[in-house]
Design a protein around this motif. Structure first.
Motif, PDB file in Angstrom:
ATOM      1  N   PRO A   1       0.831  -1.208   0.000  1.00 16.87           N
ATOM      2  CA  PRO A   1       0.000   0.000   0.000  1.00 16.87           C
ATOM      3  C   PRO A   1       0.867   1.261   0.000  1.00 16.87           C
ATOM      4  N   VAL A   2       0.293   2.344  -0.469  1.00 11.37           N
ATOM      5  CA  VAL A   2       0.967   3.638  -0.442  1.00 11.37           C
ATOM      6  C   VAL A   2       0.388   4.463   0.703  1.00 11.37           C
ATOM      7  N   TYR A   3       1.105   5.492   1.106  1.00  7.82           N
ATOM      8  CA  TYR A   3       0.641   6.375   2.169  1.00  7.82           C
ATOM      9  C   TYR A   3      -0.667   7.032   1.734  1.00  7.82           C
ATOM     10  N   THR A   4      -1.671   6.929   2.584  1.00  8.54           N
ATOM     11  CA  THR A   4      -2.965   7.561   2.326  1.00  8.54           C
ATOM     12  C   THR A   4      -3.488   8.122   3.639  1.00  8.54           C
ATOM     13  N   ALA A   5      -3.697   9.420   3.685  1.00 10.91           N
ATOM     14  CA  ALA A   5      -4.199  10.066   4.894  1.00 10.91           C
ATOM     15  C   ALA A   5      -5.720  10.144   4.857  1.00 10.91           C
ATOM     16  N   PHE A   6      -6.330  10.095   6.031  1.00 11.73           N
ATOM     17  CA  PHE A   6      -7.783  10.263   6.137  1.00 11.73           C
ATOM     18  C   PHE A   6      -8.109  10.796   7.518  1.00 11.73           C
ATOM     19  N   GLY A   7      -9.319  11.270   7.680  1.00  9.08           N
ATOM     20  CA  GLY A   7      -9.754  11.777   8.981  1.00  9.08           C
ATOM     21  C   GLY A   7      -9.441  13.244   9.194  1.00  9.08           C
TER      22      GLY A   7
ATOM     23  N   PHE B   1      -5.458  10.290  10.841  1.00 14.07           N
ATOM     24  CA  PHE B   1      -5.042   8.908  10.624  1.00 14.07           C
ATOM     25  C   PHE B   1      -4.431   8.764   9.242  1.00 14.07           C
ATOM     26  N   SER B   2      -3.710   7.666   9.061  1.00 13.93           N
ATOM     27  CA  SER B   2      -3.164   7.383   7.735  1.00 13.93           C
ATOM     28  C   SER B   2      -2.877   5.902   7.602  1.00 13.93           C
ATOM     29  N   VAL B   3      -2.832   5.472   6.353  1.00 16.05           N
ATOM     30  CA  VAL B   3      -2.349   4.140   6.034  1.00 16.05           C
ATOM     31  C   VAL B   3      -0.870   4.313   5.738  1.00 16.05           C
ATOM     32  N   CYS B   4      -0.035   3.552   6.396  1.00 15.77           N
ATOM     33  CA  CYS B   4       1.413   3.682   6.211  1.00 15.77           C
ATOM     34  C   CYS B   4       1.845   2.991   4.926  1.00 15.77           C
ATOM     35  N   GLU B   5       2.781   3.625   4.231  1.00 13.04           N
ATOM     36  CA  GLU B   5       3.298   2.989   3.028  1.00 13.04           C
ATOM     37  C   GLU B   5       4.325   1.939   3.420  1.00 13.04           C
ATOM     38  N   GLY B   6       4.471   0.955   2.563  1.00 10.14           N
ATOM     39  CA  GLY B   6       5.506  -0.041   2.760  1.00 10.14           C
ATOM     40  C   GLY B   6       5.114  -1.236   3.608  1.00 10.14           C
TER      41      GLY B   6
ATOM     42  N   LEU C   1       1.246  -6.245   2.002  1.00 13.22           N
ATOM     43  CA  LEU C   1      -0.136  -6.292   1.532  1.00 13.22           C
ATOM     44  C   LEU C   1      -0.952  -7.307   2.331  1.00 13.22           C
ATOM     45  N   GLU C   2      -0.345  -8.425   2.651  1.00 16.56           N
ATOM     46  CA  GLU C   2      -1.052  -9.446   3.426  1.00 16.56           C
ATOM     47  C   GLU C   2      -1.458  -8.912   4.797  1.00 16.56           C
ATOM     48  N   ASP C   3      -0.564  -8.156   5.447  1.00 13.18           N
ATOM     49  CA  ASP C   3      -0.893  -7.561   6.747  1.00 13.18           C
ATOM     50  C   ASP C   3      -2.041  -6.562   6.617  1.00 13.18           C
ATOM     51  N   ALA C   4      -2.019  -5.768   5.550  1.00 17.52           N
ATOM     52  CA  ALA C   4      -3.100  -4.798   5.332  1.00 17.52           C
ATOM     53  C   ALA C   4      -4.430  -5.513   5.138  1.00 17.52           C
ATOM     54  N   LEU C   5      -4.417  -6.617   4.396  1.00 17.07           N
ATOM     55  CA  LEU C   5      -5.654  -7.367   4.166  1.00 17.07           C
ATOM     56  C   LEU C   5      -6.164  -8.023   5.446  1.00 17.07           C
TER      57      LEU C   5
END
Length: 102
Positions: free
Chosen positions: A17-23, A33-38, A41-45
């Motif tokens: 995943p790539v860095y994506t901010a939200f909230g 909040f954000s989704v951390c890059e790097g 993918l399995e952990d994100a799922l």
């Protein structure tokens, strides 16, 4: 005609995943909040599957308390969440099976 030279091995690049901010709530502050890059993918799922399971549990509880008009909407949402969860779990099972030594 037979090939003399075999095809080169497939290169497998790990998708992440790539860095994506939200909230940010459209406010004048940085995102909460954000989704951390790097991350893998399995952990994100896996985290996504857990979040969907929590949403399913929440809609199930809300369904018990809702009147008939809203109960059908909650049941529809719950079925969509269940299909999403099954799809994610299927992808994770496939990733695990492909990663297993043969």
């Amino acid at each position: 005609m037979t090939k003399i030279v075999p095809d080169p091995p497939l290169t497998t690049t790990r998708r992440k995943p790539v860095y994506t901010a939200f909230g940010c709530c459209n406010g004048n502050h940085p995102p909460l909040f954000s989704v951390c890059e790097g991350i893998e993918l399995e952990d994100a799922l896996v985290h996504l599957s857990l979040q969907i399971q929590c949403a399913k549990d929440t809609t199930a509880q809300a369904c018990e308390r809702a009147d008939e008009q809203f109960k059908t909407l909650l049941i529809a949402a719950q079925q969509s969440l269940e299909m999403s969860n099954v799809l994610i779990d299927s992808v994770l099972d496939g990733m695990e099976a492909n990663a297993a030594p043969q």
